[in-house]
Design a protein around this motif. Structure first.
Motif, PDB file in Angstrom:
ATOM      1  N   LEU A  31     -18.184  14.281  15.375  1.00 17.75           N
ATOM      2  CA  LEU A  31     -17.689  15.605  15.749  1.00 17.75           C
ATOM      3  C   LEU A  31     -18.642  16.722  15.351  1.00 17.75           C
ATOM      4  N   GLY A  32     -19.680  16.391  14.602  1.00 18.43           N
ATOM      5  CA  GLY A  32     -20.656  17.406  14.218  1.00 18.43           C
ATOM      6  C   GLY A  32     -20.133  18.397  13.199  1.00 18.43           C
ATOM      7  N   LEU A  33     -19.349  17.901  12.249  1.00 12.91           N
ATOM      8  CA  LEU A  33     -18.748  18.786  11.249  1.00 12.91           C
ATOM      9  C   LEU A  33     -19.550  18.841   9.943  1.00 12.91           C
ATOM     10  N   ARG A  53       0.857  -1.177   0.000  1.00  6.43           N
ATOM     11  CA  ARG A  53       0.000   0.000   0.000  1.00  6.43           C
ATOM     12  C   ARG A  53       0.896   1.231   0.000  1.00  6.43           C
ATOM     13  N   SER A  54       0.849   1.993  -1.076  1.00 10.05           N
ATOM     14  CA  SER A  54       1.750   3.130  -1.199  1.00 10.05           C
ATOM     15  C   SER A  54       1.269   4.318  -0.375  1.00 10.05           C
ATOM     16  N   ARG A  55       2.163   5.250  -0.162  1.00  7.04           N
ATOM     17  CA  ARG A  55       1.826   6.433   0.622  1.00  7.04           C
ATOM     18  C   ARG A  55       0.928   7.371  -0.172  1.00  7.04           C
ATOM     19  N   SER A  56       0.158   8.179   0.538  1.00  6.88           N
ATOM     20  CA  SER A  56      -0.671   9.180  -0.111  1.00  6.88           C
ATOM     21  C   SER A  56       0.224  10.195  -0.816  1.00  6.88           C
ATOM     22  N   HIS A  57      -0.098  10.493  -2.059  1.00  7.17           N
ATOM     23  CA  HIS A  57       0.726  11.411  -2.839  1.00  7.17           C
ATOM     24  C   HIS A  57       0.552  12.852  -2.375  1.00  7.17           C
ATOM     25  N   PHE A  58      -0.673  13.190  -1.989  1.00 13.01           N
ATOM     26  CA  PHE A  58      -0.970  14.555  -1.563  1.00 13.01           C
ATOM     27  C   PHE A  58      -1.205  14.554  -0.052  1.00 13.01           C
ATOM     28  N   ALA A  59      -0.207  14.940   0.688  1.00  7.95           N
ATOM     29  CA  ALA A  59      -0.251  14.809   2.151  1.00  7.95           C
ATOM     30  C   ALA A  59      -0.292  16.154   2.855  1.00  7.95           C
ATOM     31  N   ASN A  60      -0.718  17.211   2.150  1.00 10.75           N
ATOM     32  CA  ASN A  60      -0.892  18.485   2.835  1.00 10.75           C
ATOM     33  C   ASN A  60      -1.938  18.361   3.923  1.00 10.75           C
ATOM     34  N   ARG A  61      -1.817  19.164   4.941  1.00  9.93           N
ATOM     35  CA  ARG A  61      -2.767  19.119   6.044  1.00  9.93           C
ATOM     36  C   ARG A  61      -3.564  20.414   6.122  1.00  9.93           C
ATOM     37  N   ILE A  62      -4.826  20.267   6.497  1.00 16.00           N
ATOM     38  CA  ILE A  62      -5.677  21.413   6.777  1.00 16.00           C
ATOM     39  C   ILE A  62      -5.593  21.641   8.277  1.00 16.00           C
ATOM     40  N   THR A  63      -5.002  22.766   8.681  1.00 18.48           N
ATOM     41  CA  THR A  63      -4.701  22.988  10.089  1.00 18.48           C
ATOM     42  C   THR A  63      -5.273  24.308  10.578  1.00 18.48           C
ATOM     43  N   ALA A  64      -5.360  24.421  11.896  1.00 26.20           N
ATOM     44  CA  ALA A  64      -5.899  25.641  12.491  1.00 26.20           C
ATOM     45  C   ALA A  64      -5.071  26.858  12.128  1.00 26.20           C
ATOM     46  N   ASP A  65      -3.750  26.682  12.033  1.00 26.66           N
ATOM     47  CA  ASP A  65      -2.888  27.826  11.708  1.00 26.66           C
ATOM     48  C   ASP A  65      -2.552  27.913  10.225  1.00 26.66           C
ATOM     49  N   THR A  81      -8.567  17.085  15.898  1.00 27.76           N
ATOM     50  CA  THR A  81      -7.697  18.017  16.624  1.00 27.76           C
ATOM     51  C   THR A  81      -7.673  19.410  15.993  1.00 27.76           C
ATOM     52  N   GLU A  82      -7.242  19.511  14.765  1.00 24.96           N
ATOM     53  CA  GLU A  82      -7.113  20.816  14.115  1.00 24.96           C
ATOM     54  C   GLU A  82      -8.463  21.488  13.858  1.00 24.96           C
ATOM     55  N   TRP A  83      -9.501  20.685  13.674  1.00 25.46           N
ATOM     56  CA  TRP A  83     -10.828  21.225  13.389  1.00 25.46           C
ATOM     57  C   TRP A  83     -11.646  21.485  14.661  1.00 25.46           C
ATOM     58  N   ARG A  84     -11.009  21.385  15.808  1.00 31.84           N
ATOM     59  CA  ARG A  84     -11.716  21.490  17.081  1.00 31.84           C
ATOM     60  C   ARG A  84     -12.582  22.750  17.204  1.00 31.84           C
ATOM     61  N   PRO A  85     -12.130  23.933  16.735  1.00 32.52           N
ATOM     62  CA  PRO A  85     -12.980  25.123  16.864  1.00 32.52           C
ATOM     63  C   PRO A  85     -14.330  24.999  16.152  1.00 32.52           C
ATOM     64  N   LEU A  86     -14.441  24.087  15.208  1.00 34.19           N
ATOM     65  CA  LEU A  86     -15.694  23.925  14.465  1.00 34.19           C
ATOM     66  C   LEU A  86     -16.496  22.712  14.920  1.00 34.19           C
ATOM     67  N   HIS A  87     -16.020  22.001  15.939  1.00 31.14           N
ATOM     68  CA  HIS A  87     -16.768  20.863  16.464  1.00 31.14           C
ATOM     69  C   HIS A  87     -18.102  21.321  17.064  1.00 31.14           C
ATOM     70  N   ARG A  88     -19.062  20.442  17.062  1.00 32.67           N
ATOM     71  CA  ARG A  88     -20.341  20.729  17.716  1.00 32.67           C
ATOM     72  C   ARG A  88     -20.162  20.787  19.218  1.00 32.67           C
ATOM     73  N   ASP A  89     -21.060  21.445  19.896  1.00 33.82           N
ATOM     74  CA  ASP A  89     -21.072  21.398  21.352  1.00 33.82           C
ATOM     75  C   ASP A  89     -21.327  19.959  21.794  1.00 33.82           C
ATOM     76  N   GLY A  90     -20.518  19.468  22.696  1.00 31.24           N
ATOM     77  CA  GLY A  90     -20.676  18.097  23.166  1.00 31.24           C
ATOM     78  C   GLY A  90     -19.958  17.064  22.325  1.00 31.24           C
ATOM     79  N   ALA A  91     -19.128  17.498  21.391  1.00 31.99           N
ATOM     80  CA  ALA A  91     -18.380  16.537  20.573  1.00 31.99           C
ATOM     81  C   ALA A  91     -17.397  15.755  21.442  1.00 31.99           C
ATOM     82  N   PRO A  92     -17.246  14.467  21.190  1.00 34.12           N
ATOM     83  CA  PRO A  92     -16.292  13.673  21.974  1.00 34.12           C
ATOM     84  C   PRO A  92     -14.853  13.995  21.580  1.00 34.12           C
ATOM     85  N   ASP A  93     -13.933  13.699  22.475  1.00 34.08           N
ATOM     86  CA  ASP A  93     -12.512  13.826  22.175  1.00 34.08           C
ATOM     87  C   ASP A  93     -12.051  12.469  21.643  1.00 34.08           C
TER      88      ASP A  93
END
Length: 349
Positions: free
Chosen positions: A73-75, A28-40, A153-165
């Motif tokens: 996560l309610g996204l 199983r090869s690695r993902s070619h596009f491994a950019n991350r969507i992050t809070a910063d 983790t990075e999308w935490r500010p957009l989680h629903r109220d009561g979302a599990p960790d």
């Protein structure tokens, strides 16, 4: 571009996480596009409400991780969803489930168009899950191993109220260790068995699958969840393989030492999760069976889709609540499935 059932870079399920097998060993090869969507936005892709679209196949276990995470996560409002046809052709995953055969937001017929928008002339595998930048139409990432961790983790500010960790910091070392074994021997192990081209290769993978399932059964005999007393990313990753086991992997991938329903612990554990909001309501058994049995022509050249197994058992009592545990920790269950995202009746028990 490779056909859906080919090996090499494109793999056999639109890569299903960039899968492939060679003349000797499945790889199983690695993902070619491994950019991350992050809070910063350090990779150039900041978390933004409504900017991105998650493309999945309900047939694919790697994409199903993202479906479950997004629900828990309610996204749903923050990250829109596109569901591809479970049957792809040599041009990649298709949007034929939508009017005019186009994704209604991205306006494209094939997921490969988003890959081409990102990298002109790209000729590698086209995999799901994939996250696409809506304004530009470009693929952002197809890193199936990282997407759900960033949603947690990075999308935490957009989680629903009561979302599990789903990836609690204090348990991450243990979660990572458990997930590593699950990935190598179970998630990927069934594929190594199913696409083996030599007997010893198959038997090694087959042995790995059931050795790990035995260890997991022992681990779960007296604890409700894999790590800690709440649902975590580790449970999501195991569930997406277990829910496909009897329908596909037992027969189609020759992982037939025993069925999931014949292991009392794992069967009860899988039913417990299936009946938890956010898990079973994302599963489409119709898509799962039609994809595997129709696309994997090298394994199933007749294209016959089995009528079974009986799915009614998924809704029977599991009694796992006696082990304690709090599914959502200090949080709450997700709300009802969003409009237009319900699994059709043909895919449900």
């Amino acid at each position: 571009m490779s056909r859906p059932d080919d090996s090499d870079t494109a793999g056999f399920e639109g890569t299903d996480g960039n899968a492939g097998y060679g003349t000797k060993r499945f790889k199983r090869s690695r993902s070619h596009f491994a950019n991350r969507i992050t809070a910063d936005g350090r990779d150039g892709w900041p978390v933004e409400h409504g900017r991105y679209r998650l493309v999945v196949s309900r047939a694919c276990p790697w994409a199903s991780r993202a479906l479950v995470s997004r629900r828990l996560l309610g996204l749903e409002d923050a990250l829109s969803l596109s569901v591809a046809d479970p049957i792809q052709d040599d041009r990649s995953w298709r949007f034929t489930l939508y009017p005019d055969g186009r994704d209604p937001v991205l306006g494209i017929r094939y997921l490969s168009e988003a890959y081409q928008a990102r990298e002109h002339g790209y000729s590698g595998g086209v995999s799901v899950p994939a996250i696409v930048d809506v304004p530009s139409g470009e693929l952002v990432t197809n890193d199936f191993q990282r997407i759900t961790l960033d949603l947690a983790t990075e999308w935490r500010p957009l989680h629903r109220d009561g979302a599990p960790d789903l990836y609690p910091e204090r348990l991450r070392d243990e979660i990572d260790e458990v997930m590593a074994g699950v990935y190598e021997d179970v998630n990927n192990g069934v594929y190594r068995a199913g696409f083996a081209v030599e007997q010893d290769e198959y038997e090694q993978a087959y042995g790995d699958v059931f050795r790990r399932l035995g260890l997991l059964s022992e681990r779960l005999a007296e604890r409700r969840y894999l790590v800690g007393d709440t649902i975590t990313e580790a449970d999501i990753r195991l569930f997406t393989t277990l829910v496909r086991f009897d329908a596909v992997y037992h027969g189609h991938f020759k992982c037939n030492r025993y069925k999931l329903t014949e292991d009392p612990v794992l069967w009860a554990y899988a039913r417990d999760l299936f009946q938890t909001p956010g898990f079973g309501d994302t599963v489409d058994f119709d898509h799962i069976k039609r994809h595997y049995y129709l696309v994997h022509s090298s394994i199933n050249p007749t294209g016959i889709v089995p009528a079974g197994p009986d799915l009614s058992g998924w809704l029977t009592p599991h009694h796992r609540e006696v082990l304690g545990g709090r599914p959502f920790g200090d949080g709450t269950p997700p709300g009802p499935v969003g409009r237009g995202e319900a699994v059709p009746a043909a895919g449900r028990p």
